[in-house]
Design a protein around this motif. Structure first.
Motif, PDB file in Angstrom:
ATOM      1  N   PHE A  19       0.941  -1.161  -0.167  1.00 52.41           N
ATOM      2  CA  PHE A  19      -0.013   0.069  -0.102  1.00 52.41           C
ATOM      3  C   PHE A  19       0.696   1.210  -0.057  1.00 52.41           C
ATOM      4  O   PHE A  19       1.917   1.303   0.752  1.00 52.41           O
ATOM      5  CB  PHE A  19      -0.925  -0.294   1.140  1.00 52.41           C
ATOM      6  CG  PHE A  19      -1.848   1.036   1.088  1.00 52.41           C
ATOM      7  CD1 PHE A  19      -3.179   1.079   0.537  1.00 52.41           C
ATOM      8  CD2 PHE A  19      -1.823   2.280   1.825  1.00 52.41           C
ATOM      9  CE1 PHE A  19      -4.079   1.908   0.500  1.00 52.41           C
ATOM     10  CE2 PHE A  19      -2.666   3.289   1.724  1.00 52.41           C
ATOM     11  CZ  PHE A  19      -3.810   3.189   1.143  1.00 52.41           C
ATOM     12  N   PRO A  20       0.475   2.377  -0.908  1.00 52.20           N
ATOM     13  CA  PRO A  20       1.373   3.417  -1.005  1.00 52.20           C
ATOM     14  C   PRO A  20       1.400   4.027   0.385  1.00 52.20           C
ATOM     15  O   PRO A  20       0.277   4.368   0.779  1.00 52.20           O
ATOM     16  CB  PRO A  20       0.790   4.081  -1.885  1.00 52.20           C
ATOM     17  CG  PRO A  20      -0.757   3.863  -2.028  1.00 52.20           C
ATOM     18  CD  PRO A  20      -0.715   2.295  -1.847  1.00 52.20           C
ATOM     19  N   ASN A  21       2.450   4.487   1.189  1.00 53.94           N
ATOM     20  CA  ASN A  21       2.659   5.071   2.325  1.00 53.94           C
ATOM     21  C   ASN A  21       3.097   6.546   2.209  1.00 53.94           C
ATOM     22  O   ASN A  21       3.587   6.966   3.343  1.00 53.94           O
ATOM     23  CB  ASN A  21       3.305   4.318   3.219  1.00 53.94           C
ATOM     24  CG  ASN A  21       4.875   4.229   2.838  1.00 53.94           C
ATOM     25  OD1 ASN A  21       5.116   4.619   1.796  1.00 53.94           O
ATOM     26  ND2 ASN A  21       5.919   3.617   3.543  1.00 53.94           N
ATOM     27  N   LYS A  22       2.887   7.115   1.132  1.00 46.81           N
ATOM     28  CA  LYS A  22       3.499   8.558   1.088  1.00 46.81           C
ATOM     29  C   LYS A  22       2.279   9.464   0.802  1.00 46.81           C
ATOM     30  O   LYS A  22       2.574  10.638   0.304  1.00 46.81           O
ATOM     31  CB  LYS A  22       4.347   8.542  -0.036  1.00 46.81           C
ATOM     32  CG  LYS A  22       5.752   7.816   0.231  1.00 46.81           C
ATOM     33  CD  LYS A  22       6.590   7.927   1.295  1.00 46.81           C
ATOM     34  CE  LYS A  22       7.600   7.318   1.605  1.00 46.81           C
ATOM     35  NZ  LYS A  22       8.517   7.558   2.820  1.00 46.81           N
ATOM     36  N   LEU A  23       1.093   9.053   1.079  1.00 42.21           N
ATOM     37  CA  LEU A  23      -0.045  10.071   0.973  1.00 42.21           C
ATOM     38  C   LEU A  23      -0.006  11.026   1.969  1.00 42.21           C
ATOM     39  O   LEU A  23       0.501  11.081   3.162  1.00 42.21           O
ATOM     40  CB  LEU A  23      -1.287   9.176   0.838  1.00 42.21           C
ATOM     41  CG  LEU A  23      -1.796   8.002   0.167  1.00 42.21           C
ATOM     42  CD1 LEU A  23      -2.838   7.297   0.401  1.00 42.21           C
ATOM     43  CD2 LEU A  23      -1.538   8.295  -1.392  1.00 42.21           C
ATOM     44  N   LYS A  24      -0.464  12.371   1.376  1.00 41.14           N
ATOM     45  CA  LYS A  24      -0.501  13.439   2.331  1.00 41.14           C
ATOM     46  C   LYS A  24      -1.297  13.112   3.682  1.00 41.14           C
ATOM     47  O   LYS A  24      -0.740  13.823   4.679  1.00 41.14           O
ATOM     48  CB  LYS A  24      -0.948  14.628   1.282  1.00 41.14           C
ATOM     49  CG  LYS A  24      -1.113  16.021   2.178  1.00 41.14           C
ATOM     50  CD  LYS A  24      -1.748  17.275   1.498  1.00 41.14           C
ATOM     51  CE  LYS A  24      -1.429  18.242   2.171  1.00 41.14           C
ATOM     52  NZ  LYS A  24      -2.202  19.480   1.512  1.00 41.14           N
ATOM     53  N   TYR A  25      -2.447  12.548   3.608  1.00 44.31           N
ATOM     54  CA  TYR A  25      -2.945  12.540   4.775  1.00 44.31           C
ATOM     55  C   TYR A  25      -3.239  10.950   5.024  1.00 44.31           C
ATOM     56  O   TYR A  25      -4.110  10.352   5.549  1.00 44.31           O
ATOM     57  CB  TYR A  25      -4.353  12.962   4.707  1.00 44.31           C
ATOM     58  CG  TYR A  25      -4.435  14.515   4.757  1.00 44.31           C
ATOM     59  CD1 TYR A  25      -4.250  14.985   5.894  1.00 44.31           C
ATOM     60  CD2 TYR A  25      -4.626  15.173   3.631  1.00 44.31           C
ATOM     61  CE1 TYR A  25      -4.129  16.619   5.738  1.00 44.31           C
ATOM     62  CE2 TYR A  25      -4.479  16.536   3.370  1.00 44.31           C
ATOM     63  CZ  TYR A  25      -4.538  17.414   4.654  1.00 44.31           C
ATOM     64  OH  TYR A  25      -4.293  18.590   4.641  1.00 44.31           O
ATOM     65  N   GLY A  26      -1.895  10.261   4.665  1.00 41.01           N
ATOM     66  CA  GLY A  26      -2.187   8.586   4.739  1.00 41.01           C
ATOM     67  C   GLY A  26      -2.325   8.012   6.098  1.00 41.01           C
ATOM     68  O   GLY A  26      -2.880   7.125   6.275  1.00 41.01           O
ATOM     69  N   HIS A  27      -1.894   8.916   7.340  1.00 42.84           N
ATOM     70  CA  HIS A  27      -1.662   8.387   8.359  1.00 42.84           C
ATOM     71  C   HIS A  27      -3.245   8.425   9.016  1.00 42.84           C
ATOM     72  O   HIS A  27      -3.413   7.523   9.922  1.00 42.84           O
ATOM     73  CB  HIS A  27      -1.106   9.261   9.341  1.00 42.84           C
ATOM     74  CG  HIS A  27      -1.656  10.927   9.460  1.00 42.84           C
ATOM     75  ND1 HIS A  27      -1.541  11.695   8.480  1.00 42.84           N
ATOM     76  CD2 HIS A  27      -2.169  11.608  10.525  1.00 42.84           C
ATOM     77  CE1 HIS A  27      -2.141  12.715   8.845  1.00 42.84           C
ATOM     78  NE2 HIS A  27      -2.698  12.712  10.236  1.00 42.84           N
ATOM     79  N   LEU A  28      -4.048   9.022   8.373  1.00 41.77           N
ATOM     80  CA  LEU A  28      -5.454   8.862   8.830  1.00 41.77           C
ATOM     81  C   LEU A  28      -6.065   7.663   8.051  1.00 41.77           C
ATOM     82  O   LEU A  28      -6.950   7.011   8.678  1.00 41.77           O
ATOM     83  CB  LEU A  28      -6.443  10.179   8.207  1.00 41.77           C
ATOM     84  CG  LEU A  28      -6.010  11.270   8.759  1.00 41.77           C
ATOM     85  CD1 LEU A  28      -6.867  12.647   8.041  1.00 41.77           C
ATOM     86  CD2 LEU A  28      -6.344  11.521  10.309  1.00 41.77           C
ATOM     87  N   MET A  29      -5.617   7.101   7.178  1.00 43.04           N
ATOM     88  CA  MET A  29      -6.123   5.736   6.683  1.00 43.04           C
ATOM     89  C   MET A  29      -5.817   4.704   7.808  1.00 43.04           C
ATOM     90  O   MET A  29      -6.910   3.632   7.864  1.00 43.04           O
ATOM     91  CB  MET A  29      -5.342   5.235   5.423  1.00 43.04           C
ATOM     92  CG  MET A  29      -5.562   6.203   4.414  1.00 43.04           C
ATOM     93  SD  MET A  29      -7.040   5.896   3.645  1.00 43.04           S
ATOM     94  CE  MET A  29      -7.113   4.210   3.103  1.00 43.04           C
ATOM     95  N   VAL A  30      -4.794   4.883   8.686  1.00 42.85           N
ATOM     96  CA  VAL A  30      -4.588   3.980   9.747  1.00 42.85           C
ATOM     97  C   VAL A  30      -5.746   3.864  10.975  1.00 42.85           C
ATOM     98  O   VAL A  30      -6.028   2.798  11.474  1.00 42.85           O
ATOM     99  CB  VAL A  30      -3.162   4.321  10.887  1.00 42.85           C
ATOM    100  CG1 VAL A  30      -3.025   3.377  11.685  1.00 42.85           C
ATOM    101  CG2 VAL A  30      -2.180   4.398   9.657  1.00 42.85           C
ATOM    102  N   TYR A  31      -6.546   4.968  10.716  1.00 43.19           N
ATOM    103  CA  TYR A  31      -7.690   5.309  11.705  1.00 43.19           C
ATOM    104  C   TYR A  31      -9.061   4.372  11.085  1.00 43.19           C
ATOM    105  O   TYR A  31      -9.852   3.953  11.852  1.00 43.19           O
ATOM    106  CB  TYR A  31      -8.126   6.630  11.882  1.00 43.19           C
ATOM    107  CG  TYR A  31      -9.396   6.858  12.536  1.00 43.19           C
ATOM    108  CD1 TYR A  31      -9.795   6.602  13.973  1.00 43.19           C
ATOM    109  CD2 TYR A  31     -10.551   7.390  11.553  1.00 43.19           C
ATOM    110  CE1 TYR A  31     -10.969   6.818  14.414  1.00 43.19           C
ATOM    111  CE2 TYR A  31     -11.942   7.167  12.153  1.00 43.19           C
ATOM    112  CZ  TYR A  31     -11.931   7.151  13.504  1.00 43.19           C
ATOM    113  OH  TYR A  31     -13.370   7.622  14.063  1.00 43.19           O
ATOM    114  N   VAL A  32      -8.940   4.177   9.735  1.00 43.21           N
ATOM    115  CA  VAL A  32     -10.242   3.591   9.240  1.00 43.21           C
ATOM    116  C   VAL A  32     -10.545   2.156   9.768  1.00 43.21           C
ATOM    117  O   VAL A  32     -11.865   1.937  10.001  1.00 43.21           O
ATOM    118  CB  VAL A  32      -9.879   3.422   7.880  1.00 43.21           C
ATOM    119  CG1 VAL A  32     -11.128   2.704   6.917  1.00 43.21           C
ATOM    120  CG2 VAL A  32     -10.049   4.766   6.983  1.00 43.21           C
ATOM    121  N   PRO A  33      -9.576   1.270  10.103  1.00 41.68           N
ATOM    122  CA  PRO A  33     -10.050  -0.080  10.780  1.00 41.68           C
ATOM    123  C   PRO A  33     -10.660  -0.004  12.060  1.00 41.68           C
ATOM    124  O   PRO A  33     -11.609  -0.798  12.137  1.00 41.68           O
ATOM    125  CB  PRO A  33      -8.284  -0.544  10.952  1.00 41.68           C
ATOM    126  CG  PRO A  33      -7.703  -0.035   9.853  1.00 41.68           C
ATOM    127  CD  PRO A  33      -7.995   1.235   9.703  1.00 41.68           C
TER     128      PRO A  33
END
Length: 230
Positions: A56-70
């Motif tokens: 999964f691409p980990n260089k997204l601008k707000y990628g850290h918020l994807m960690v919250y989705v689970p």
């Protein structure tokens, strides 16, 4: 390398999700394994999803918020379903003495360990202290907002208790009484400003300033200490 960097995770995710749908909808939900291919289907789907996460691409601008989705999946579906089977199964109905143990294991250990594990994994993967703290704080706000309590009466085949009140103890201790289903929704929505405030807090900038000030004070102390001339 360009394909691996941009598209491979999508291919793996698509195959993994198709496999998950097959396992979820076709294979019987039983503890016994009747056919070897049932086990293989589960393992293959599992491996493809692991691959999708790994690439999964980990260089997204707000990628850290994807960690919250689970956490939305955990608190909005999985935990309420487990709670439902605990409430309607043997834990509360026929073995009331074990309610405290069941509650502690599920809500105080399982839910919190999910929070800690995800946050720690993000930090070990290079996440900044501020973003790591935000992930845990956002998950905690979601847990105590009433979102889980609303989900329990939404996704499960169960009606709101007699009197139309939801006896969520973490809400009762704050407002002083049980809330109705609609009032619980309002209670949850009232957490949105706090959620957004935490999401936009410049924690890393604050931590950097605190570190600079502490380092500056230590340097001043070192300069003020007189040196002994032999």
């Amino acid at each position: 390398m360009e394909f691996i960097r941009k598209q491979l995770w999508l291919v793996l995710a698509f195959i993994g999700l198709c496999g998950f749908a097959f396992v979820w909808l076709v294979i019987p939900r039983e503890p016994e394994i009747e056919n070897v291919w049932h086990l293989l289907a589960k393992l293959v789907s599992y491996l493809f999803i692991i691959g999708a996460i790994s690439f999964f691409p980990n260089k997204l601008k707000y990628g850290h918020l994807m960690v919250y989705v689970p956490f939305l999946i955990f608190l909005g579906y999985l935990i309420p379903r487990v709670s439902f089977f605990g409430v309607t199964g043997n834990v509360i109905v026929t073995n009331f003495a074990s309610v405290g143990e069941w509650y502690t294991l599920l809500y105080l250990l399982v839910v919190q360990m999910i929070n800690f594990t995800v946050s720690f994994a993000y930090r070990m993967g290079g996440g900044t202290p501020g973003r790591t703290m935000k992930i845990s704080l956002l998950a905690t706000i979601t847990l105590f907002s009433g979102f889980l309590d609303i989900a329990f009466y939404t996704i499960n085949p169960v009606e709101v208790p007699e009197g139309g009140l939801i006896y969520a103890h973490h809400i009762i201790v704050l407002v002083g009484h049980a809330l109705s289903y609609k009032e619980t929704i309002v209670f949850a929505l009232c957490h949105l400003p706090l959620f957004l405030f935490v999401m936009w807090m410049p924690l890393d900038r604050w931590f950097a300033r605190i570190s600079e000030r502490v380092q500056g004070r230590n340097q001043q102390k070192q300069k003020s200490v007189p040196t002994l001339v032999s």
